[in-house]
Design a protein around this motif. Structure first.
Motif, PDB file in Angstrom:
ATOM      1  N   ILE A 130       0.785  -1.203  -0.181  1.00  0.00           N
ATOM      2  CA  ILE A 130       0.178   0.315   0.172  1.00  0.00           C
ATOM      3  C   ILE A 130       0.738   0.917  -0.209  1.00  0.00           C
ATOM      4  CG2 ILE A 130      -1.611   1.251   1.142  1.00  0.00           C
ATOM      5  CD1 ILE A 130      -2.846  -1.817   2.060  1.00  0.00           C
TER       6      ILE A 130
ATOM      7  N   TYR B  86      -8.895  -3.014 -12.872  1.00  0.00           N
ATOM      8  CA  TYR B  86      -9.933  -2.421 -12.100  1.00  0.00           C
ATOM      9  C   TYR B  86     -10.250  -3.144 -11.203  1.00  0.00           C
ATOM     10  CZ  TYR B  86     -11.164   0.421 -15.883  1.00  0.00           C
ATOM     11  OH  TYR B  86     -11.199   2.592 -16.564  1.00  0.00           O
ATOM     12  N   ARG B  87      -9.379  -4.299 -10.771  1.00  0.00           N
ATOM     13  CA  ARG B  87      -9.441  -5.369  -9.860  1.00  0.00           C
ATOM     14  C   ARG B  87      -9.679  -4.455  -8.689  1.00  0.00           C
ATOM     15  NH1 ARG B  87      -4.038  -8.059 -10.791  1.00  0.00           N
ATOM     16  NH2 ARG B  87      -2.614  -6.221 -10.706  1.00  0.00           N
ATOM     17  N   SER B  88      -8.333  -3.542  -8.460  1.00  0.00           N
ATOM     18  CA  SER B  88      -8.997  -3.263  -6.524  1.00  0.00           C
ATOM     19  C   SER B  88     -10.241  -3.026  -6.637  1.00  0.00           C
ATOM     20  CB  SER B  88      -7.699  -2.719  -6.432  1.00  0.00           C
ATOM     21  OG  SER B  88      -7.933  -1.761  -7.705  1.00  0.00           O
ATOM     22  N   GLY B  89     -10.561  -2.094  -7.384  1.00  0.00           N
ATOM     23  CA  GLY B  89     -12.031  -1.693  -7.311  1.00  0.00           C
ATOM     24  C   GLY B  89     -12.852  -2.624  -7.398  1.00  0.00           C
ATOM     25  N   ILE B  91     -12.619  -5.699  -6.176  1.00  0.00           N
ATOM     26  CA  ILE B  91     -12.792  -6.696  -4.912  1.00  0.00           C
ATOM     27  C   ILE B  91     -13.378  -5.400  -3.958  1.00  0.00           C
ATOM     28  CG2 ILE B  91     -10.878  -7.393  -3.074  1.00  0.00           C
ATOM     29  CD1 ILE B  91      -8.996  -8.021  -6.286  1.00  0.00           C
ATOM     30  N   GLY B  92     -12.684  -4.549  -3.933  1.00  0.00           N
ATOM     31  CA  GLY B  92     -13.383  -3.572  -2.758  1.00  0.00           C
ATOM     32  C   GLY B  92     -14.470  -3.511  -3.048  1.00  0.00           C
ATOM     33  N   ARG B 448      -0.499   8.157  -0.544  1.00  0.00           N
ATOM     34  CA  ARG B 448       0.956   6.837  -1.027  1.00  0.00           C
ATOM     35  C   ARG B 448       2.020   7.291  -1.479  1.00  0.00           C
ATOM     36  NH1 ARG B 448      -2.404   2.383  -4.407  1.00  0.00           N
ATOM     37  NH2 ARG B 448      -0.213   1.328  -3.740  1.00  0.00           N
TER      38      ARG B 448
END
Lengths: 452, 456
Positions: A130, B86-89, B91-92, B448
């Protein structure tokens, strides 16, 4: 303890005589405080006194080690959550023991270390993937863990596992806690010999250089955090042994003490520089400050004076590190190991002096509870033991002094000094063992005799 | 598939079908839940329609984005590419949905219209911050902070009785002003890359010291002036001591804090039978200044809020538009280049710490007006809370980035969150736990650092 510290210095001494001026301050402070402590309260150097000192200081030292392994990794990874983590392992351990889910020593150790490592693994993954500043991650962990600790155990209480009950007594130096401490120190020393540690230090001092030279910085950082978790688990076990119960509220204290000990021991919070000897001495210094302060009596304002002096000594000793470049310039062949041995001999002399004159065992000043909540120091009378010990010490001094003098004069700038110093240190260790075993038998005898 | 130049209608058809399927499944689950919980039929229909529309919309949002961008890529199939991108979106979103369903199943009465609307608002915030926030380079943290603030406030006022009432807003602002005043120093110090851990101790010492001086029958206004000056002096000493030990400023200020707190208690204990306790009467104007019932020129809010607002305004403008403010940023970003511009590192470092000590002392005095009795530990919660406020606001602890405006947002977010958690009946320890858990994702939305491979 001093012997262990001395042998830890060995690698730096081999690399070069000028390698580590950062230890100058903490070592001076250590012996200064030790001498004052012994003069104020000779009970410290009895078997029981040292034993209880080890019990009190062990969790602190291990917490400092834990912090050290992440601080070396750079990016300002000062794990503020170290205290709450120790507290968390402590309270969950107590609750699980109370629920009969944990029992045998092996399982308890495995549990403590596994929890520490699991937490640190999560933290490492957050830091790596992260990519939030580590200090923010640790701040977040600090708040979360201190909260959940109070949920798990609302107020201090509970009972440690049965087999741990005798650990916190502190009647002898040779306690299981001492064994944990020595094993942990040896483990760290062995680790410093590996390529992993070289990579870790390189990453800590310059992460980009480490990355470009092909080091798997992800793996190295995870490794550093896992080590931190390992030491945190050990520290939690020693902490549980010390208080014999669960305490959810020690988080802030332990975090602040561990960071302070680390900085006092010459570690750089920026990363890349930290030595186990420094951390060890720094932690012992902090303990001795509270110990010495607790031997003075200020009545109702005791804790205020303790706070005041604690802060003042902290600031003063940090300010004195500013003189290091000056010292380094004028004292080119300064070897911290030799300095340590020299100071140790002086301190031993003072210890001999003070214990010799107190042959009729005086009523020991009972130190009040200080910053570290020192357990009542149980001083066992060791009158007969002193005579033999003193002669042994003097004999050893006679042996050692010429050797050291000769070494200092002839071979100071050369690497050839190393073996001689090792021999001296080994001799000191052997002597300590001899005296302690001797003391043991006397101690047992007085226990038998002295029962009213 | 055969024409990579085109926006690929075939793939988006498949994507559309999948999206519709997911939406239908979700809707069925939510309707089933509603029936299971014996809710009125109208409510079930409303929820189901909302769920269907929202999930279909979110899916469409992502798919349109993907179809527009991926025209020239080719290679792996489009679904796979969409997944990769868009996997993070996704999954989130699924995780959030799972959490929501799990909560609805486990907690009785959790599933009602307000909760669903709250969840939708939170989702909206996340989507907005993800999509709009991407285009805001400089004030992204402020934007996200404001979004979170708005979301929290609306969710709170919907779910908790009296959350948006004047009394509660007033009390939130009151506590926010204390935290905000205490965070002034921490923000300024963080801007030049340091940390000041002496703040809680100076607050406690000022709190006790002020009451002690008043007890010695020093005129209260003079006592306040003396205490604030003493705070400034302590800060300056902090700055002088840590000037050459900037890496260890953390520990130097901590040690100085111990000295200040211990010393104050020793002084106040001399000649007193009750060591550690001081007695005295707090003057009315000080109580008025910072108590809930205080009034500002007849207006019914405590003057401390106005003081905080004025100071915040001065600081924000000062940092942005005066030469001293710009020099401060220059110093925080790069010491060497600041030195080349003849910016005195020593002068700024010391005066910043002096200001920090002064504002801590002011906070301590105002807290005396609020509590009415001296207590050395009154500032202890500010040890890490000031740090949290600075960090949540978006000021970098490495120096040079951020400002006091950001910290104000951070303070408000923390305060509204606390109030919300208190409102839903959580105890202190759970509040702290949730605080800790929430700081990380909030900061992760905007702070970040870049990957190491981009820094070489």
């Amino acid at each position: 303890m001093s012997a262990a510290a001395a042998s830890n210095l060995a690698p730096t001494a081999v690399q070069g005589a000028r390698s580590s001026p950062h230890l100058l301050m903490p070592m001076t402070l250590l012996f200064l405080l030790l001498v004052i402590a012994v003069l104020r309260s000779p009970d410290l150097v009895t078997n029981a006194g040292l034993g209880s000192a080890v019990i009190v200081v062990a969790p602190l030292i291990l917490a400092t080690y834990a912090l050290m392994s992440t601080v070396v990794a750079g990016r300002g990874t000062v794990d503020l959550a170290i205290g709450p983590l120790i507290s968390f392992i402590n309270v969950t351990l107590i609750q699980l023991v109370a629920a009969d889910l944990l029992g045998s020593p092996i399982i308890v150790f495995a549990y403590a270390i596994a929890v520490g490592m699991a937490y640190q693994l999560v933290m490492a993954l957050i830091v790596i993937f992260i990519r939030v500043q580590p200090i923010i991650v640790s701040l977040s962990g600090y708040l979360a863990l201190s909260g959940i600790n109070l949920v798990i155990l609302p107020r201090p209480g509970g009972v440690a596992p049965e087999w741990m009950a005798t650990w916190g007594a502190g009647t002898s130096v040779f306690s299981p806690v001492m064994a944990i401490l020595i094993l942990a120190s040896v483990a760290w020393l062995l680790m410093t010999r590996t390529a992993f540690f070289t990579h870790l230090r390189l990453m800590g001092s310059d992460e980009r250089a480490a990355y470009t030279s092909g080091i798997q910085i992800t793996v190295v950082r995870i490794g550093a955090h896992l080590m931190c978790g390992f030491f945190a688990g050990l520290s939690a076990i020693c902490f549980t042994a010390l208080i014999g119960s669960g305490d959810p509220g020690q988080g802030t204290t332990y975090t602040l003490i561990a960071v302070t000990a680390l900085v006092l021991g010459g570690a750089s919070l920026g990363g890349g520089r930290a030595s186990i000897a420094g951390s060890l001495i720094g932690a012992v210094d902090l303990y001795l400050i509270t110990y010495v302060l607790s031997t003075f009596s200020f009545g109702g304002i005791q804790s205020f004076v303790t706070d005041l002096c604690y802060g003042a000594i902290l600031v003063a000793s940090l300010l004195l590190t500013l003189t290091l470049p000056f010292i380094q310039r004028h004292l080119r062949n300064f070897s911290s190991l030799l300095y340590f041995v020299a100071l140790a001999i002086v301190a031993l002399g003072v210890i001999l002096h003070s214990t010799y004159h107190y042959e009729a065992v005086s009523a020991a000043t009972q130190p009040a509870a200080g910053f570290l909540e020192i357990e009542a120091l149980r001083g066992a009378a060791l009158v007969e033991a002193r005579d033999t010990r003193i002669w042994a010490f003097i004999g050893l001094l006679l042996l050692v002094l010429p050797v050291i003098a000769r070494t200092l004069i002839v071979g100071a700038p050369r690497r050839g000094v190393g073996p001689v110093v090792y021999i001296v240190v080994l001799g000191l260790i052997l002597l300590g063992v001899y005296v302690q075993t001797h003391g043991y038998s006397i101690d047992n005898m007085t226990h038998v005799d002295g029962k009213p | 598939m055969s024409a990579p130049i085109q926006p690929a209608p075939a793939g988006s058809l498949l994507a559309r079908v999948i999206g519709l399927l997911i939406a239908v499944v979700l809707t069925a689950a939510s309707a089933g839940l509603g029936v299971y919980q014996n809710l009125p039929a109208q409510q079930v229909i409303i929820y189901s329609a909302a769920t269907l529309a929202l999930s279909a919309w979110i899916w469409r949002f992502y798919v349109i984005q993907f179809a527009g961008d991926s025209a020239g890529e080719g290679g792996a199939s489009e679904l796979r590419r969409a997944w990769r991108r868009y996997r993070s979106g996704i999954i989130g979103f699924l995780v959030l949905l799972a959490v929501f369903i799990a909560l609805s199943l486990t907690i009785d009465g959790f599933f009602n219209v307000w909760t669903v609307i709250s969840a939708l608002i939170l989702l909206l915030i996340i989507i907005l911050t993800m999509s709009v926030g991407r285009f805001m380079a400089e004030n992204r943290s402020a934007f996200i902070g404001l979004m979170v603030l708005a979301g929290l406030f609306s969710v709170g006022s919907m779910n908790i009785d009296g959350f948006a009432s004047a009394t509660n807003v007033k009390s939130m602002l009151l506590f926010a002003s204390f935290l905000g005043l205490a965070s002034i120093g921490q923000t300024l110090v963080a801007l030049v890359g340091g940390l000041d851990l002496s703040i809680p101790y100076v607050i406690g010492a000022a709190n006790v010291g002020l009451l002690y001086l008043i007890g010695l029958s020093v005129p209260p206004w003079l006592a306040v002036v003396l205490i604030v000056l003493a705070g400034g002096v302590i800060g300056v000493i902090n700055g002088i001591l840590s000037l050459r030990l900037q890496g260890q400023a953390l520990i130097v200020t901590l040690g100085a804090g111990f000295v200040v707190s211990g010393g104050t208690q020793i002084i106040t204990s001399i000649g007193s039978a009750y060591s550690g306790n001081v007695f005295g009467t707090v003057p009315d104007w000080l109580t008025n200044l910072s108590s809930m019932s205080g009034s500002t020129f007849g207006l019914p809010f405590p003057p401390v809020v106005a003081i905080w607002a004025a100071l915040a305004l001065i600081l924000v403008i000062g940092l942005r538009h005066t030469v001293h403010g710009r020099f401060l940023y220059a110093l925080g970003i790069n010491r060497t280049s600041a030195d080349r511009l003849f910016i005195s590192e020593r002068g700024y470092w010391i005066s910043i710490f002096g200001l920090s000590g002064m504002f801590s002392a002011i906070t301590g005095c105002l807290l005396l007006g609020w509590s009415g009795g001296g207590f050395i530990g009154v500032g202890s919660q500010y040890l890490f809370m000031t740090l949290a406020a600075v960090v949540v606001g978006g000021t970098s602890l490495l120096g040079g980035v951020g400002g006091y405006g950001f910290t104000v947002i951070g303070v408000l977010v923390l305060q509204v969150l606390t109030s919300f958690l208190v409102g839903i009946g959580l105890k202190f320890e759970w509040q702290q736990f949730i605080f800790g858990i929430l700081i990380l994702p909030m900061v992760a939305l905007y702070a970040r650092s870049p990957h190491i491979r981009t820094q070489i």
